[in-house]
Design a protein around this motif. Structure first.
Motif, PDB file in Angstrom:
ATOM      1  N   ASN A  91       7.453  -7.005  -4.229  1.00  0.00           N
ATOM      2  CA  ASN A  91       6.318  -6.388  -4.915  1.00  0.00           C
ATOM      3  C   ASN A  91       5.222  -7.425  -5.139  1.00  0.00           C
ATOM      4  O   ASN A  91       5.511  -8.594  -5.402  1.00  0.00           O
ATOM      5  N   LEU A  92       3.982  -6.968  -5.049  1.00  0.00           N
ATOM      6  CA  LEU A  92       2.823  -7.745  -5.474  1.00  0.00           C
ATOM      7  C   LEU A  92       2.173  -6.957  -6.606  1.00  0.00           C
ATOM      8  O   LEU A  92       1.863  -5.777  -6.441  1.00  0.00           O
ATOM      9  N   THR A  93       1.987  -7.595  -7.754  1.00  0.00           N
ATOM     10  CA  THR A  93       1.515  -6.885  -8.944  1.00  0.00           C
ATOM     11  C   THR A  93       0.197  -7.459  -9.431  1.00  0.00           C
ATOM     12  O   THR A  93       0.083  -8.676  -9.667  1.00  0.00           O
ATOM     13  N   SER A  94      -0.799  -6.583  -9.553  1.00  0.00           N
ATOM     14  CA  SER A  94      -2.095  -6.944 -10.122  1.00  0.00           C
ATOM     15  C   SER A  94      -2.374  -6.024 -11.304  1.00  0.00           C
ATOM     16  O   SER A  94      -1.555  -5.182 -11.658  1.00  0.00           O
ATOM     17  N   ARG A  95      -3.563  -6.153 -11.898  1.00  0.00           N
ATOM     18  CA  ARG A  95      -3.914  -5.271 -13.006  1.00  0.00           C
ATOM     19  C   ARG A  95      -4.187  -3.849 -12.543  1.00  0.00           C
ATOM     20  O   ARG A  95      -4.157  -2.920 -13.349  1.00  0.00           O
ATOM     21  N   PHE A  96      -4.440  -3.671 -11.240  1.00  0.00           N
ATOM     22  CA  PHE A  96      -4.828  -2.340 -10.768  1.00  0.00           C
ATOM     23  C   PHE A  96      -3.804  -1.697  -9.841  1.00  0.00           C
ATOM     24  O   PHE A  96      -3.924  -0.521  -9.508  1.00  0.00           O
ATOM     25  N   ASN A  97      -2.767  -2.439  -9.432  1.00  0.00           N
ATOM     26  CA  ASN A  97      -1.787  -1.827  -8.526  1.00  0.00           C
ATOM     27  C   ASN A  97      -0.552  -2.718  -8.397  1.00  0.00           C
ATOM     28  O   ASN A  97      -0.606  -3.929  -8.641  1.00  0.00           O
ATOM     29  N   THR A  98       0.565  -2.088  -8.020  1.00  0.00           N
ATOM     30  CA  THR A  98       1.778  -2.804  -7.645  1.00  0.00           C
ATOM     31  C   THR A  98       2.202  -2.312  -6.271  1.00  0.00           C
ATOM     32  O   THR A  98       2.386  -1.107  -6.072  1.00  0.00           O
ATOM     33  N   SER A  99       2.307  -3.216  -5.325  1.00  0.00           N
ATOM     34  CA  SER A  99       2.721  -2.822  -3.977  1.00  0.00           C
ATOM     35  C   SER A  99       4.226  -2.614  -3.931  1.00  0.00           C
ATOM     36  O   SER A  99       4.977  -3.212  -4.713  1.00  0.00           O
ATOM     37  N   TYR A 100       4.664  -1.778  -3.021  1.00  0.00           N
ATOM     38  CA  TYR A 100       6.094  -1.469  -2.913  1.00  0.00           C
ATOM     39  C   TYR A 100       6.377  -0.981  -1.499  1.00  0.00           C
ATOM     40  O   TYR A 100       5.728  -0.051  -1.016  1.00  0.00           O
ATOM     41  N   TYR A 101       7.359  -1.582  -0.842  1.00  0.00           N
ATOM     42  CA  TYR A 101       7.742  -1.159   0.510  1.00  0.00           C
ATOM     43  C   TYR A 101       8.673   0.043   0.412  1.00  0.00           C
ATOM     44  O   TYR A 101       9.774  -0.045  -0.133  1.00  0.00           O
ATOM     45  N   ARG A 102       8.234   1.193   0.922  1.00  0.00           N
ATOM     46  CA  ARG A 102       8.972   2.444   0.769  1.00  0.00           C
ATOM     47  C   ARG A 102       9.761   2.863   2.006  1.00  0.00           C
ATOM     48  O   ARG A 102      10.607   3.741   1.930  1.00  0.00           O
ATOM     49  N   LYS A 103       9.478   2.247   3.136  1.00  0.00           N
ATOM     50  CA  LYS A 103      10.087   2.748   4.369  1.00  0.00           C
ATOM     51  C   LYS A 103      11.591   2.493   4.447  1.00  0.00           C
ATOM     52  O   LYS A 103      12.259   3.025   5.323  1.00  0.00           O
ATOM     53  N   TRP A 104      12.146   1.702   3.542  1.00  0.00           N
ATOM     54  CA  TRP A 104      13.602   1.519   3.563  1.00  0.00           C
ATOM     55  C   TRP A 104      14.321   2.827   3.261  1.00  0.00           C
ATOM     56  O   TRP A 104      15.488   3.000   3.616  1.00  0.00           O
ATOM     57  N   TRP A 105      13.617   3.788   2.624  1.00  0.00           N
ATOM     58  CA  TRP A 105      14.225   5.096   2.351  1.00  0.00           C
ATOM     59  C   TRP A 105      13.377   6.266   2.820  1.00  0.00           C
ATOM     60  O   TRP A 105      13.903   7.334   3.131  1.00  0.00           O
ATOM     61  N   SER A 106      12.050   6.088   2.909  1.00  0.00           N
ATOM     62  CA  SER A 106      11.174   7.244   3.166  1.00  0.00           C
ATOM     63  C   SER A 106      11.327   7.812   4.568  1.00  0.00           C
ATOM     64  O   SER A 106      11.019   8.991   4.793  1.00  0.00           O
ATOM     65  N   ASP A 107      11.797   7.029   5.512  1.00  0.00           N
ATOM     66  CA  ASP A 107      11.957   7.495   6.895  1.00  0.00           C
ATOM     67  C   ASP A 107      13.349   8.059   7.174  1.00  0.00           C
ATOM     68  O   ASP A 107      13.726   8.236   8.331  1.00  0.00           O
ATOM     69  N   TYR A 108      14.110   8.338   6.120  1.00  0.00           N
ATOM     70  CA  TYR A 108      15.490   8.807   6.277  1.00  0.00           C
ATOM     71  C   TYR A 108      15.683  10.109   5.501  1.00  0.00           C
ATOM     72  O   TYR A 108      14.946  10.407   4.563  1.00  0.00           O
ATOM     73  N   PRO A 109      16.710  10.893   5.861  1.00  0.00           N
ATOM     74  CA  PRO A 109      17.006  12.115   5.093  1.00  0.00           C
ATOM     75  C   PRO A 109      17.362  11.776   3.656  1.00  0.00           C
ATOM     76  O   PRO A 109      17.973  10.736   3.380  1.00  0.00           O
TER      77      PRO A 109
END
Length: 348
Positions: A91-109
């Motif tokens: 994660n990269l966290t700033s005052r306006f957003n936190t990044s998050y890698y979702r493809k570890w689950w989003s591309d699967y059933p």
């Protein structure tokens, strides 16, 4: 402090102290990008497992920065670079957003629907304590669902759960959609299913800035619950899906080694590393995997844990919407003909 907490605390200190001193970076567009790249370069732990060319990635994303790049644009350039690690712990966290890698689950059933479970299997009637939902299903099959390792597991709560469910053919533990939490809760749960001390896995830490500079693996041991606590020694079926991550991934790795446990469902989402946090000159926080966790065979679990052989099962959204949970049905089918404890069948 228990033994696992002590081990993790020691390794946290080692991670902080064993790597090289980072150079000072200017608090400008290029300085913050270079600081992020260097922190990850010297401390991230899965470059080798994922065949990542971090130097090439850094050069590619740095070339997207210009003197006119503002903070928001820089954030998204940095976040896109971190996504190349393909790691849900990053994660990269700033005052306006936190990044998050979702493809570890989003591309699967998804392979799970809570409403389907509650309406068609639990019939809107269940018990709950320590965040654990539990019930004896028809056919004398025990069921418990632990949705997050963030819920503290009380020893007394487990005594009540196992006492109420004890007269059952087998136990289904459902951790689908469990995104992780505290590793200490793994110790508490596993202690109810073992009768001797076991090595449930290993941990390593960085010993230098090189991508392959690690300590020797250090064993993580699990001990049986204290005498007098209620334990479970019958058949267990553990239900998993791709959204099992981090502590849930590690719990699956440990449980899969026990002789009375079968893992049913889909491969877990991984997350086999302990996260480390740091800060950029601009004040943004960065978090990523720094200490790899290994299974008892010494294999990295970052990419997930497979179900037991012959036990990969999926269920479509249409089936779930119609009230059918194929993963849970498969587990029930495995246990429905097991004998009741004591060798005596109830009169029908």
């Amino acid at each position: 402090m228990n033994k696992i907490s002590a081990i993790l605390s020691v390794f946290a200190l080692l991670v902080l102290s064993s790597c090289h001193d980072s150079p000072e970076y200017d608090n400008d567009i290029y300085g913050n990008f270079d600081a992020l790249w260097d922190i990850v370069d010297s401390r991230y732990c899965f470059f080798g497992e994922k065949d990542i060319d971090w130097k090439e990635i850094g050069e590619r994303y740095r070339s997207q920065i210009t003197p006119e790049t503002d903070q928001i644009e820089l954030f998204f350039i940095c976040a896109a670079m971190l996504d190349e690690l393909r790691d849900g712990h990053v994660n990269l966290t700033s005052r306006f957003n936190t990044s998050y890698y979702r493809k570890w689950w989003s591309d699967y059933p998804q392979d799970f629907d809570e409403r389907t479970l509650e309406e068609y299997y639990l019939k809107f009637d269940w018990l709950t304590t320590s965040g654990i939902v539990y019930k004896q299903l028809p056919g004398e099959i025990a069921y418990m669902r632990y949705p997050s390792f963030s819920y503290p597991v009380g020893e007394t709560s487990l005594d009540y759960i196992l006492a109420i469910l004890h007269k059952s053919r087998g136990l289904i533990i459902d951790i689908r959609d469990n995104g992780g939490g505290a590793l200490t809760n793994i110790k508490t749960l596993v202690g109810r299913f073992i009768d001797r001390k076991i090595t449930g896995g290993y941990i390593k830490h960085k010993t230098g800035p090189g991508h392959n500079e690690f300590s020797d693996p250090y064993p993580i041991e699990y001990e049986p619950a204290d005498p007098g606590r209620i334990k479970w020694d019958g058949p267990i079926v553990l239900l998993t899906n791709r959204s099992c991550f981090s502590a849930a991934n590690d719990f699956t790795s440990v449980m899969k080694t026990l002789p009375n446990v079968t893992v049913v469902g889909a491969k877990t989402g991984g997350g086999g590393g302990l996260p480390f946090s740091s800060e950029l000159p601009i004040g943004w926080g960065v978090r990523f995997s720094a200490c790899p966790l290994l299974n008892p065979a010494g294999e990295c679990t970052e990419n997930g844990v497979d179900p037991s052989p012959g036990c990969e099962v999926h269920c479509t959204p249409e089936e779930l919407a119609a009230g059918t949970d194929k993963i849970l049905d498969f587990a029930i089918g495995m246990l429905k003909d097991k004998p009741l404890p004591g060798g005596e069948e109830e009169e029908k």
